[in-house]
Each structure stands twice: as C-alpha cells, then as structure tokens.
Design a protein around this motif. Structure first.
Motif, PDB file in Angstrom:
ATOM      1  N   UNK A   2       0.749  -1.201   0.110  1.00 54.92           N
ATOM      2  CA  UNK A   2       0.086   0.017  -0.090  1.00 54.92           C
ATOM      3  C   UNK A   2       1.070   1.356   0.076  1.00 54.92           C
ATOM      4  N   UNK A   3       1.998   1.333   0.765  1.00 53.86           N
ATOM      5  CA  UNK A   3       2.881   2.323   0.907  1.00 53.86           C
ATOM      6  C   UNK A   3       3.593   2.695  -0.420  1.00 53.86           C
ATOM      7  N   UNK A   4       3.942   1.521  -1.134  1.00 53.71           N
ATOM      8  CA  UNK A   4       4.550   1.817  -2.566  1.00 53.71           C
ATOM      9  C   UNK A   4       4.100   0.778  -3.378  1.00 53.71           C
ATOM     10  N   UNK A   5       3.207   1.267  -4.223  1.00 53.92           N
ATOM     11  CA  UNK A   5       2.479   0.050  -5.112  1.00 53.92           C
ATOM     12  C   UNK A   5       3.341  -0.477  -6.262  1.00 53.92           C
ATOM     13  N   UNK A   6       4.204   0.269  -6.503  1.00 50.77           N
ATOM     14  CA  UNK A   6       5.055  -0.039  -7.683  1.00 50.77           C
ATOM     15  C   UNK A   6       6.437  -0.638  -7.227  1.00 50.77           C
ATOM     16  N   UNK A   7       6.538  -0.902  -6.068  1.00 50.42           N
ATOM     17  CA  UNK A   7       7.929  -1.209  -5.414  1.00 50.42           C
ATOM     18  C   UNK A   7       8.125  -2.729  -5.595  1.00 50.42           C
ATOM     19  N   UNK A   8       9.500  -3.004  -5.416  1.00 47.28           N
ATOM     20  CA  UNK A   8       9.673  -4.575  -5.440  1.00 47.28           C
ATOM     21  C   UNK A   8       9.885  -5.047  -4.178  1.00 47.28           C
ATOM     22  N   UNK A   9       9.168  -6.348  -3.620  1.00 48.73           N
ATOM     23  CA  UNK A   9       8.853  -6.658  -2.578  1.00 48.73           C
ATOM     24  C   UNK A   9       9.792  -8.004  -2.300  1.00 48.73           C
ATOM     25  N   UNK A  10      10.871  -8.184  -1.502  1.00 54.31           N
ATOM     26  CA  UNK A  10      11.494  -9.412  -1.305  1.00 54.31           C
ATOM     27  C   UNK A  10      11.291  -9.833  -0.033  1.00 54.31           C
ATOM     28  N   UNK A  11      10.866 -11.010   0.341  1.00 52.28           N
ATOM     29  CA  UNK A  11      10.542 -11.579   1.581  1.00 52.28           C
ATOM     30  C   UNK A  11      11.585 -12.759   1.976  1.00 52.28           C
ATOM     31  N   UNK A  12      12.322 -12.669   3.048  1.00 47.08           N
ATOM     32  CA  UNK A  12      13.326 -13.787   3.601  1.00 47.08           C
ATOM     33  C   UNK A  12      12.878 -14.000   5.067  1.00 47.08           C
ATOM     34  N   UNK A  13      13.817 -14.957   5.576  1.00 48.52           N
ATOM     35  CA  UNK A  13      13.730 -15.383   7.022  1.00 48.52           C
ATOM     36  C   UNK A  13      12.951 -16.471   7.251  1.00 48.52           C
ATOM     37  N   UNK A  14      12.723 -16.772   8.288  1.00 43.65           N
ATOM     38  CA  UNK A  14      12.156 -18.237   8.874  1.00 43.65           C
ATOM     39  C   UNK A  14      10.740 -18.305   8.055  1.00 43.65           C
ATOM     40  N   UNK A  15       9.974 -17.278   8.047  1.00 40.29           N
ATOM     41  CA  UNK A  15       8.709 -17.642   7.468  1.00 40.29           C
ATOM     42  C   UNK A  15       8.794 -17.803   6.033  1.00 40.29           C
ATOM     43  N   UNK A  16       9.813 -17.457   5.438  1.00 41.06           N
ATOM     44  CA  UNK A  16      10.042 -17.466   3.865  1.00 41.06           C
ATOM     45  C   UNK A  16      10.305 -18.991   3.667  1.00 41.06           C
ATOM     46  N   UNK A  17      11.070 -19.428   4.737  1.00 42.09           N
ATOM     47  CA  UNK A  17      11.308 -20.985   4.683  1.00 42.09           C
ATOM     48  C   UNK A  17      10.187 -21.918   4.834  1.00 42.09           C
ATOM     49  N   UNK A  18       9.372 -21.511   6.093  1.00 45.15           N
ATOM     50  CA  UNK A  18       8.203 -22.457   6.338  1.00 45.15           C
ATOM     51  C   UNK A  18       7.050 -22.066   5.721  1.00 45.15           C
TER      52      UNK A  18
END
Length: 273
Positions: free
Chosen positions: A66-82
C-alpha cells in the motif's frame, strides 16, 4: 539513486542478519530509508516462531504494498522457509528467499521490475558446514549484534526453528573477527554475540569461550554481551570468565521455559526443574 527499506520481525539474530543485508545493499548503491517511506525495494526479514508472528509478516507485506504500489518486495527469513506456499499465493510479493540463500539476497535482485508471480529461491536442505558472512552490520546504535552461530539440533517438541534454520553450524572465527573489527571502525564499542543456540558454537575445535577471548583482544571492543543462551550449554569456564576481569558483561538471558519436570519432558527440554 534507488531507495531501499528493510524491516525485521523477530529475534536479535534476525536483526543481525538484516543489518548485514542493509550493508550489502548500501554497497550496491542503494539509499537506505526508514521503513514505511516510499521505496523502490522493500526487504522483510520474517519470523515464524508463533502464528502471531506469521500474521504480522503477512500484514506488513500488505502494508508495504500500500505504501509503495510499484515497489519490488522481497521476503526472507524463517517464514520464507516454512510458509513458502502461503507467501507464494500473496500477490504482493515479488521474491521469496529461503534460509539457504538468505545472506546472498541482494545479489539475486537483478531487476526491480515487479513479477507476475513471485520468484522463489528455496531449498528444503540447508547446509551444515561452518559459514562466513559477507559485509559488516549496518547499525545506528553504539551496540551492535554479531552473528556467530545458526541452526539448532535440540528438536524441542514445540519449536519450529530447526525446520526454519536447519541443523546447528558455526561461523568461522576469522570471519566473525573481521566483522567485529569492521564494527569497531564504524564506532561501535559494544558487541552482542548472537545465534540460535550460541552455547553450541564449535568451529575448528573452538568454543564460545574462544570467541569471547578473541573478541576481547580487539582494541575498541569495550563490552561483550551474550544473547539468549540455553542453560545446558553454559560452561563453568564461561562463568569463570564472566566473574573475573573481563569485557564480558555479567549477564545471561536464559530460557527456563517451565518449573515443572513433566512439562519439560513433554517439551523435550534437556534439563529438569
């Protein structure tokens, strides 16, 4: 200049990893801005230790979009694994990076063009070898976290971390000392030793006490702290070092979990009340 924003959910180890990722992105030419500010790139380092933490991760992804509609969002960390399959279905995410590739995340961002479906870098198998970390943590505070260990072999019945972070492994001593020296150069005078199960540090026959003694020899490191440590991994030698003339602060954060032996057995903890 491209703008990047990073945010951490969870433990001090996550904070240490995010700080290194920030340093890597800065070295690639990104301007780092506060979370919530308009950005070209958002990186979220996630937690999966509770259902509430996982929900926070999903909510923050939506907030970032919502803050940046055109931004590239990368998710990492433990939840990205499980939580790969849940994240894969979220239309807001462009890149999902599991544990094996987490500390190399910036090099996988070759374009900030949004993806029609998330790109995924994820393996169920996580390396067990001693490791190194590229970069020096980027911190604004005087106190800086220093990752020395990752993973856990204890397999407590309630805990997801061995599945999220893999088997225990330790950072090479020469590499963690390199980062510690870099932190001193940047003005940090206090180092917090962190990991999943720091008391199990073992690299080339060296122990956590060797890490402490090596850090004490670095000019400019005035104080050393140990983050959360399992009670069964605290050695007498470490306590003696803490009690004597030392840069090691006389403080331990010890998770006792329960005062009931039946509960501890059900939790598969390695001690009794």
């Amino acid at each position: 200049m491209l703008r990047a924003s990073l945010h951490t959910i969870g433990c001090r180890l996550n904070q240490a990893e995010t700080a290194v990722l920030a340093d890597q992105l800065r070295s690639q030419g990104y301007e780092l801005v506060e979370f919530g500010q308009p950005s070209d790139l958002f990186v979220l380092n996630t937690c999966s230790v509770t259902a509430s933490a996982e929900a926070d991760c999903r909510n923050l992804v939506r907030r970032m979009r919502r803050a940046s509609p055109d931004a590239f969002i990368a998710v990492t960390g433990c939840y990205a694994q499980t939580g790969l399959e849940v994240l894969r279905k979220m239309g807001e995410v462009d890149l999902i990076v599991g544990t094996q590739h987490k500390m190399e995340l910036p090099r996988y961002i070759t374009s900030l063009v949004r993806r029609p479906v998330p790109e995924v870098l994820h393996t169920r198998t996580i390396a067990r070898d001693d490791f190194t970390v590229e970069g020096v943590g980027d911190y604004e505070e005087t106190r800086a976290n220093l990752k020395v260990q990752d993973g856990c072999n204890f397999m407590c019945s309630f805990c997801l971390i061995p599945f999220a972070r893999g088997h225990e492994r330790s950072r090479r001593l020469d590499d963690l000392l390199r980062e510690a020296e870099g932190l001193v150069t940047r003005g940090h005078r206090e180092v917090v030793i962190t990991g999943v199960n720091v008391g199990r540090y073992c690299s080339d026959g060296l122990t956590l006490l060797d890490v402490v003694e090596s850090l004490e020899r670095i000019p400019g490191v005035n104080r050393i702290r140990i983050s959360s440590i399992e009670p069964t991994t605290i050695s007498d030698a470490l306590l003696e070092r803490m009690a004597g003339p030392s840069k090691l602060c006389p403080y331990l954060h010890v998770p006792l979990q329960s005062g009931d032996d039946d509960v501890l057995r059900a939790m598969n903890r390695r001690y009794t009340a």
